[in-house]
Design an enzyme around this catalytic site. Structure first.
Site, PDB file in Angstrom:
ATOM      1  CG  ASP A   9     -55.269   8.365 -36.471  1.00 40.63           C
ATOM      2  OD1 ASP A   9     -56.017   7.418 -36.162  1.00 40.63           O
ATOM      3  OD2 ASP A   9     -55.612   9.234 -36.470  1.00 40.63           O
ATOM      4  CG  ASP A  10     -54.956   3.869 -33.609  1.00 43.47           C
ATOM      5  OD1 ASP A  10     -55.519   5.414 -33.929  1.00 43.47           O
ATOM      6  OD2 ASP A  10     -55.359   3.535 -33.174  1.00 43.47           O
ATOM      7  CG  ASP A  53     -55.958  10.115 -33.082  1.00 42.34           C
ATOM      8  OD1 ASP A  53     -56.868  10.889 -32.859  1.00 42.34           O
ATOM      9  OD2 ASP A  53     -56.097   8.829 -33.144  1.00 42.34           O
ATOM     10  CB  ILE A 332      -0.040  49.002 -16.285  1.00 43.56           C
ATOM     11  CG1 ILE A 332      -1.515  49.641 -17.179  1.00 43.56           C
ATOM     12  CG2 ILE A 332       0.260  49.457 -15.128  1.00 43.56           C
ATOM     13  CD1 ILE A 332      -2.297  48.868 -15.615  1.00 43.56           C
ATOM     14  CG  ASP A 348      -8.933  43.081 -10.040  1.00 42.09           C
ATOM     15  OD1 ASP A 348      -7.856  42.662 -10.683  1.00 42.09           O
ATOM     16  OD2 ASP A 348      -9.443  41.619  -9.203  1.00 42.09           O
ATOM     17  CD  GLU A 374       0.365  43.580 -17.365  1.00 43.49           C
ATOM     18  OE1 GLU A 374       2.003  43.233 -17.685  1.00 43.49           O
ATOM     19  OE2 GLU A 374       0.007  42.599 -16.901  1.00 43.49           O
TER      20      GLU A 374
END
Length: 464
Positions: A9-10, A53, A332, A348, A374
């Site tokens: 607020d001023d 304000d 694998i 994949d 893998e």
């Protein structure tokens, strides 16, 4: 509840008056006397709420609020405009600028403290979700959620509790301007039933019901998991601030004063709908990031990060309960040949099918994870060495005995085998690291023994 409150607020006496009131309620108060200073304090001090304000020279409160809301770093901070302006158009302008509320001077203490506490609670909840999103963003697994004002407020599902036909028609017609779906009811019991059976974006509750107390519905909504996060907008008579304060304490999010101004109702409803959708986006992003952070994107099984977090806890429980936990490490055989012969796309496909076969041939509470490349790990709770050997051999056979169907031209099916190493833990002094290392050593022994076989760690005979 303590919080850091920025008062802007001023006029110095106005600042001192608000600061004194808030300090008596154990809030930590910081102050600013113009718009630029307020924005600087918002960034430097990170307040929990701003009391702002409107009528300030240079940069007024509307512009300050808009700047706070447009900055992703500060948009979540609640803003309450405190001003001598009492015109409905000014309130609507403030709400459209992003303000959470608009209090008229002289400020009623009950309304002020109830509003501050309610908005601070909301900010604390939003801060937690934002913190989780920031953590996820550091992992690089999600994009940020944008700003609150970017969220849509249209096509919401709204429930209204009102027993005045005149008010109900006005509220329903107003809310439908945003293409909302509005359900109406005149009793709390019916409203609760509809709330529990529908996905809602907002509940509007009248506190001027003739035969019952609308606050009862607020309490019931907040006590059910399904409706706990649905915003509640109260409709109250002017001057009925005690009911407003109680409603905010029970978890209501906002209120509008009767006789209702259509534009103000619409502005407040839009704010609540936007906030709900933003919060849902934060929650969804967090859940997505959690899934992405802990699962392997190619195969859908867990990843190394999850194993590193889960196995120590599982082993600790095994030691306490004196029930063993087994670890199978497998990879694998000759997987590089698959990639070199058929390409990484076929590789994949093989990885996904290996993961699927492993998952199908284990108990629902066993865990499969891809460690990288893998290499995979299987964690078997409550499993001794003998049982682990049976599971490992069954898994090896399920992979080796049935050729893999792939999409490679000229190779509809290919043979795939795995080598498996086993370790078992559950004794005092066992750690996740040693358990994994022993299984890994057994895996390498399986590879040295010709592959497509199962080798148990030497300690299993002792542990068994």
């Amino acid at each position: 509840m303590s919080a850091r409150v920025l008062v802007v607020d001023d006029v110095l006496p106005n600042v001192k008056l608000l600061a004194a009131k808030l300090t008596r309620e154990y809030f930590n108060v910081i102050t600013a006397f113009n718009g630029p200073e307020a924005l600087e304090m918002v960034h430097r001090e990170s307040p929990d709420i701003v009391l702002l304000d409107v009528m300030m020279p240079g940069m007024d409160g509307f512009e300050v609020c808009e700047r706070i809301r447009s900055d992703p770093a500060t948009m979540h901070i609640p803003v309450v405009m405190v001003t001598a302006l009492s015109d409905v158009a000014d309130r609507v302008r403030g709400l459209e600028a992003g303000a959470d509320d608009f209090l008229t001077k002289p400020v009623n203490d009950i309304a002020l403290f109830a509003r501050v506490r309610s908005l601070v609670r909301l900010k604390m909840m939003m801060d937690e979700w934002r913190l989780r999103e920031n953590t996820s963003g550091q992992f690089g697994v999600i994009e940020r959620s944008g700003t609150l004002l970017n969220e849509s407020f249209e096509r919401a599902r709204i429930l209204v509790l009102e027993d005045s036909a005149l008010d109900l028609d006005k509220v329903t017609e107003t809310l439908q301007r945003d293409h909302n779906s509005v359900m109406a009811t005149d009793t709390g019991a019916k409203a609760l039933e509809r709330a529990l059976t529908n996905e809602l974006d907002l509940v509007v509750v009248s506190l001027t019901l003739v035969n019952e107390d609308g606050l009862r519905l607020c309490s019931q909504l907040r006590s059910h998991e399904r409706t706990r996060q649905v915003p509640i907008l109260l409709m109250v008579d002017e001057g009925d601030l005690n009911h407003v304060a109680k409603g905010l304490e029970l978890g209501a999010n906002d209120y509008v004063i009767k006789p209702i101004d259509r534009n103000e109702l619409l502005a407040r409803a839009r704010t609540q709908i936007r906030r709900k959708r933003y919060q849902e986006r934060l929650r969804a992003n967090y859940e997505q990031s959690l899934s992405m952070a802990l699962t392997d994107s190619l195969t859908g099984v867990f990843n190394r990060r999850y194993v590193n977090a889960h196995l120590p806890r599982l082993l600790e429980r095994a030691i306490d309960s004196q029930k063993p936990v087994a670890v199978l490490m497998f990879d694998i055989d000759h997987f590089k040949v698959v990639n070199d012969s058929y390409g990484h796309t076929i590789g994949d496909e093989v990885l996904r099918e290996v993961s699927a076969r492993a998952s199908r041939n284990l108990r629902t509470f066993d865990l499969v994870a891809r460690l990288g490349g893998e290499e995979f790990i299987v964690i078997l709770p409550d499993t001794d060495g003998e049982a682990a050997l049976i599971v490992a051999e069954r898994l090896r056979q399920r992979i080796a005995d049935v050729p893999f169907t792939v999409s490679a031209v000229g190779a509809d099916e290919i043979s795939v085998t795995v080598s498996i190493g086993i370790s078992v833990g559950g004794r005092l002094g066992d750690t996740a690291e040693t358990l994994i290392r022993r299984a890994d050593e057994a895996l390498y022994e399986a590879k040295r023994s010709g592959r497509n076989c199962v080798i148990a760690d030497a300690r299993i005979a002792i542990d068994g």
